[in-house]
Design a protein around this motif. Structure first.
Motif, short mmCIF file in Angstrom:
data_model
loop_
_atom_site.label_atom_id
_atom_site.label_comp_id
_atom_site.label_asym_id
_atom_site.label_seq_id
_atom_site.Cartn_x
_atom_site.Cartn_y
_atom_site.Cartn_z
N THR A 241 -48.70 -35.40 37.28
CA THR A 241 -48.40 -36.28 36.29
C THR A 241 -46.84 -35.72 35.62
OG1 THR A 241 -50.51 -35.96 35.62
CG2 THR A 241 -49.07 -36.79 33.92
N ILE A 242 -46.50 -34.66 35.45
CA ILE A 242 -45.33 -34.44 35.14
C ILE A 242 -44.17 -34.94 36.18
CG2 ILE A 242 -43.69 -32.38 34.64
CD1 ILE A 242 -45.87 -30.87 33.64
N LEU A 243 -44.42 -34.68 37.39
CA LEU A 243 -43.35 -35.12 38.39
C LEU A 243 -43.40 -36.78 38.32
CD1 LEU A 243 -44.16 -32.96 41.51
CD2 LEU A 243 -42.41 -33.05 40.06
N GLU A 244 -44.48 -37.44 38.24
CA GLU A 244 -44.56 -38.81 37.95
C GLU A 244 -43.48 -39.35 36.72
OE1 GLU A 244 -48.39 -40.25 38.01
OE2 GLU A 244 -48.85 -39.74 40.12
N LYS A 245 -43.61 -38.51 35.73
CA LYS A 245 -43.03 -38.98 34.36
C LYS A 245 -41.41 -38.52 34.89
CE LYS A 245 -46.54 -38.33 31.23
NZ LYS A 245 -47.07 -37.45 29.96
N GLU A 246 -41.01 -37.54 35.49
CA GLU A 246 -39.69 -37.21 35.87
C GLU A 246 -39.17 -38.30 36.63
OE1 GLU A 246 -37.80 -35.04 34.38
OE2 GLU A 246 -39.36 -34.43 33.15
N THR A 247 -39.98 -38.66 37.68
CA THR A 247 -39.49 -39.60 38.70
C THR A 247 -39.20 -40.89 37.71
OG1 THR A 247 -40.68 -38.55 40.42
CG2 THR A 247 -39.93 -41.00 40.71
N GLU A 248 -40.02 -41.22 36.89
CA GLU A 248 -39.93 -42.40 36.28
C GLU A 248 -38.44 -42.22 35.28
OE1 GLU A 248 -40.42 -46.41 34.81
OE2 GLU A 248 -41.12 -45.42 36.58
N THR A 249 -38.52 -41.26 34.81
CA THR A 249 -37.15 -41.01 33.89
C THR A 249 -35.89 -41.03 34.60
OG1 THR A 249 -38.55 -39.57 32.32
CG2 THR A 249 -36.13 -39.24 32.19
N VAL A 250 -35.94 -40.40 35.97
CA VAL A 250 -34.63 -40.32 36.73
C VAL A 250 -34.45 -41.90 37.17
CG1 VAL A 250 -33.78 -39.77 39.12
CG2 VAL A 250 -34.97 -38.15 37.36
N ARG A 251 -35.75 -42.45 37.62
CA ARG A 251 -35.32 -44.02 37.84
C ARG A 251 -34.85 -44.85 36.79
NH1 ARG A 251 -37.42 -48.64 37.04
NH2 ARG A 251 -39.17 -47.95 35.97
#
Length: 180
Positions: A114-124
């Motif tokens: 979940t954290i990685l998904e949120k971080e990926t979305e933030t980076v995107r």
């Protein structure tokens, strides 16, 4: 009768041991384990020096205890059975703990995902907002030039606004339409 020493061994390797009194039990225990393995019987009683060693062999594991009285065999036998019983009880506890650890591990992995998904979305999002660095640099350079362009346009408008009426006045004066 006092049980002064006990151990659990796999083959000749002692896995755990406890000595309640001082003494050199390790050498005698090694001899007893060797003899018990050679006999390959479920229970053995061996006297070495002033101690009597009792063994219980189950599923490749040897339970051993030393007593100071060779006449009593019931208490050491019960003690060894209790050691073996505790092993089975600890298997259930161990399986419960393993299950709990597995549950915690799966929850942690889900949280990490979940954290990685949120971080990926933030980076995107940041990447989209940043866009092309070259384009961003050109936009910054153009934004610096905008005030100069705006000033020049305003200057042209003022000059044109003043030049047209001044030209008309000069033409009218030279044509003597306006008396001097």
């Amino acid at each position: 009768m006092t049980i002064t020493y006990s151990c659990v061994a796999n083959g000749r390797a002692v896995l755990a041991e406890l000595a309640l009194t001082g003494g050199s039990y390790q050498e005698a225990a090694a001899k007893v384990l060797r003899q018990a393995l050679l006999k390959a019987e479920p229970t053995t009683i061996i006297q070495i020096g002033s101690y009597v060693y009792h063994t219980l062999f189950i599923d490749g594991i040897t339970y051993l205890c030393a007593t100071d009285n060779g006449l009593d065999t019931m208490a050491p036998s019960a003690f060894l059975r209790q050691m073996e019983y505790n092993k089975n009880g600890s298997r259930m506890v161990l399986s419960t703990v393993k299950s709990q650890v597995s549950d915690v591990k799966s929850i942690m992995l889900r949280n990490i995902d979940t954290i990685l998904e949120k971080e990926t979305e933030t980076v995107r999002i940041l990447t989209e907002e940043a866009g092309d660095p070259q384009a961003t640099a050109e936009e910054l350079e153009n934004s610096k030039k905008m005030p100069k362009r705006t000033w020049w346009k305003c200057f042209k408008i003022v000059v044109t606004t003043l030049a047209i009426p001044l030209s008309i006045i000069i033409i009218l004066l030279s044509a003597h339409v306006i008396p001097t």
